[in-house]
Write a protein that holds these residues in place. Sequence first.
Motif, PDB file in Angstrom:
ATOM      1  N   TYR A   6       0.832  -1.200   0.000  1.00 23.66           N
ATOM      2  CA  TYR A   6       0.000   0.000   0.000  1.00 23.66           C
ATOM      3  C   TYR A   6       0.868   1.253   0.000  1.00 23.66           C
ATOM      4  O   TYR A   6       1.718   1.418   0.863  1.00 23.66           O
ATOM      5  N   PRO A   7       0.654   2.151  -0.946  1.00 19.81           N
ATOM      6  CA  PRO A   7       1.450   3.376  -1.012  1.00 19.81           C
ATOM      7  C   PRO A   7       1.026   4.389   0.046  1.00 19.81           C
ATOM      8  O   PRO A   7      -0.062   4.306   0.617  1.00 19.81           O
ATOM      9  N   SER A   8       1.900   5.356   0.273  1.00 15.96           N
ATOM     10  CA  SER A   8       1.576   6.454   1.189  1.00 15.96           C
ATOM     11  C   SER A   8       0.430   7.283   0.624  1.00 15.96           C
ATOM     12  O   SER A   8      -0.507   7.634   1.342  1.00 15.96           O
ATOM     13  N   CYS A   9       0.516   7.606  -0.677  1.00 12.01           N
ATOM     14  CA  CYS A   9      -0.524   8.415  -1.315  1.00 12.01           C
ATOM     15  C   CYS A   9      -0.341   8.395  -2.822  1.00 12.01           C
ATOM     16  O   CYS A   9       0.654   7.878  -3.331  1.00 12.01           O
ATOM     17  N   SER A  10      -1.282   8.988  -3.492  1.00 13.16           N
ATOM     18  CA  SER A  10      -1.189   9.204  -4.934  1.00 13.16           C
ATOM     19  C   SER A  10      -0.716  10.634  -5.170  1.00 13.16           C
ATOM     20  O   SER A  10      -1.030  11.536  -4.383  1.00 13.16           O
ATOM     21  N   LEU A  11       0.010  10.846  -6.242  1.00 12.77           N
ATOM     22  CA  LEU A  11       0.451  12.187  -6.606  1.00 12.77           C
ATOM     23  C   LEU A  11      -0.737  13.117  -6.807  1.00 12.77           C
ATOM     24  O   LEU A  11      -0.629  14.323  -6.591  1.00 12.77           O
ATOM     25  N   SER A  12      -1.881  12.580  -7.175  1.00  8.86           N
ATOM     26  CA  SER A  12      -3.069  13.390  -7.444  1.00  8.86           C
ATOM     27  C   SER A  12      -3.810  13.829  -6.188  1.00  8.86           C
ATOM     28  O   SER A  12      -4.725  14.642  -6.268  1.00  8.86           O
ATOM     29  N   ALA A  48       0.292   7.259 -15.242  1.00 10.89           N
ATOM     30  CA  ALA A  48       0.968   8.190 -16.139  1.00 10.89           C
ATOM     31  C   ALA A  48      -0.031   9.138 -16.813  1.00 10.89           C
ATOM     32  O   ALA A  48       0.242  10.330 -16.970  1.00 10.89           O
ATOM     33  N   TYR A  49      -1.201   8.614 -17.204  1.00 14.66           N
ATOM     34  CA  TYR A  49      -2.171   9.470 -17.901  1.00 14.66           C
ATOM     35  C   TYR A  49      -2.682  10.600 -17.008  1.00 14.66           C
ATOM     36  O   TYR A  49      -3.126  11.643 -17.507  1.00 14.66           O
ATOM     37  N   GLU A  50      -2.599  10.413 -15.675  1.00 18.82           N
ATOM     38  CA  GLU A  50      -3.071  11.462 -14.772  1.00 18.82           C
ATOM     39  C   GLU A  50      -2.188  12.706 -14.821  1.00 18.82           C
ATOM     40  O   GLU A  50      -2.646  13.801 -14.489  1.00 18.82           O
ATOM     41  N   LEU A  51      -0.937  12.535 -15.236  1.00 15.70           N
ATOM     42  CA  LEU A  51      -0.060  13.694 -15.373  1.00 15.70           C
ATOM     43  C   LEU A  51      -0.635  14.664 -16.391  1.00 15.70           C
ATOM     44  O   LEU A  51      -0.584  15.886 -16.190  1.00 15.70           O
ATOM     45  N   ASP A  52      -1.186  14.125 -17.464  1.00 11.00           N
ATOM     46  CA  ASP A  52      -1.847  14.971 -18.475  1.00 11.00           C
ATOM     47  C   ASP A  52      -3.239  15.397 -18.019  1.00 11.00           C
ATOM     48  O   ASP A  52      -3.591  16.568 -18.084  1.00 11.00           O
ATOM     49  N   ALA A  53      -4.016  14.427 -17.562  1.00  6.88           N
ATOM     50  CA  ALA A  53      -5.420  14.694 -17.224  1.00  6.88           C
ATOM     51  C   ALA A  53      -5.563  15.729 -16.108  1.00  6.88           C
ATOM     52  O   ALA A  53      -6.479  16.556 -16.138  1.00  6.88           O
ATOM     53  N   TYR A  54      -4.677  15.666 -15.119  1.00  4.21           N
ATOM     54  CA  TYR A  54      -4.784  16.571 -13.967  1.00  4.21           C
ATOM     55  C   TYR A  54      -3.680  17.620 -13.927  1.00  4.21           C
ATOM     56  O   TYR A  54      -3.522  18.308 -12.923  1.00  4.21           O
ATOM     57  N   HIS A  55      -2.910  17.700 -14.990  1.00  8.91           N
ATOM     58  CA  HIS A  55      -1.844  18.712 -15.111  1.00  8.91           C
ATOM     59  C   HIS A  55      -0.919  18.694 -13.893  1.00  8.91           C
ATOM     60  O   HIS A  55      -0.693  19.723 -13.256  1.00  8.91           O
ATOM     61  N   TYR A  86       2.360  17.452 -13.874  1.00 11.93           N
ATOM     62  CA  TYR A  86       3.790  17.329 -14.160  1.00 11.93           C
ATOM     63  C   TYR A  86       4.609  18.203 -13.222  1.00 11.93           C
ATOM     64  O   TYR A  86       5.646  17.781 -12.708  1.00 11.93           O
ATOM     65  N   GLY A  87       4.164  19.437 -13.005  1.00 13.14           N
ATOM     66  CA  GLY A  87       4.890  20.358 -12.119  1.00 13.14           C
ATOM     67  C   GLY A  87       4.963  19.831 -10.697  1.00 13.14           C
ATOM     68  O   GLY A  87       6.013  19.933 -10.044  1.00 13.14           O
ATOM     69  N   ARG A  88       3.877  19.262 -10.233  1.00 17.49           N
ATOM     70  CA  ARG A  88       3.854  18.689  -8.886  1.00 17.49           C
ATOM     71  C   ARG A  88       4.861  17.543  -8.782  1.00 17.49           C
ATOM     72  O   ARG A  88       5.591  17.439  -7.805  1.00 17.49           O
ATOM     73  N   LEU A  89       4.896  16.689  -9.796  1.00 16.89           N
ATOM     74  CA  LEU A  89       5.835  15.576  -9.803  1.00 16.89           C
ATOM     75  C   LEU A  89       7.273  16.086  -9.827  1.00 16.89           C
ATOM     76  O   LEU A  89       8.125  15.623  -9.066  1.00 16.89           O
ATOM     77  N   GLU A  90       7.544  17.044 -10.688  1.00 10.74           N
ATOM     78  CA  GLU A  90       8.896  17.594 -10.786  1.00 10.74           C
ATOM     79  C   GLU A  90       9.339  18.204  -9.460  1.00 10.74           C
ATOM     80  O   GLU A  90      10.464  17.975  -8.995  1.00 10.74           O
TER      81      GLU A  90
END
Length: 185
Positions: free
Chosen positions: A107-113, A141-148, A150-154
């Motif tokens: 189980y992960p800590s959380c999702s990037l979203s 990976a598709y959530e990077l586009d769908a929820y914009h 990329y900046g949060r991940l970077e």
Amino acid sequence: HIRFTEEEIKTGIYDGFDVQVHTLHHPCLVWYDGQPEKLKEEVGGDADNIKRIFGYAPVGMSWPGSELNASETTIKKIIELTDIRYSRCAAHHTHDFSLPKQFMLWYPSCSLSEDCVDKLADDFLALKPEHDAVFYVWNHAYELDAYHTYGRLENLIKRMSGAEDVTCVSNTEFYELFKDDIPAY
């Protein structure tokens, strides 16, 4: 979802990524508890494709449709019939930094979203742990586009990789570090 051809993948667009099994057809795997040949085809077939395309045999997967679509039988059969030894879950996030109790239900800590990812990052970086801790963030990976996001991940990668006492690893690297201490199931 953006889909790449094998030719596009072989250009190196996934270099540095930890590619994992997600099955051939994204079924509810518990359907195949009484059909081990189908379970092996779905999981092992995807692993074979990854090995053929990327040149390495994966030891990890992500549950299709979440771990709610698996049973104890499913998990034991996957371990028996394939080389898969860990699987990321998605239906529940721990919102903490504990190590997994077993790798097949990781189980992960959380999702990037999730809105809490930045606060959890702050909390993780403020830890003064007496034992190992993991901040496990996942995302489609598709959530990077769908929820914009990329900046949060970077920003998250920069923060974590810049911290002195944090080691950034892929799922497989983490598994390799702890496989002797944490059971598959």
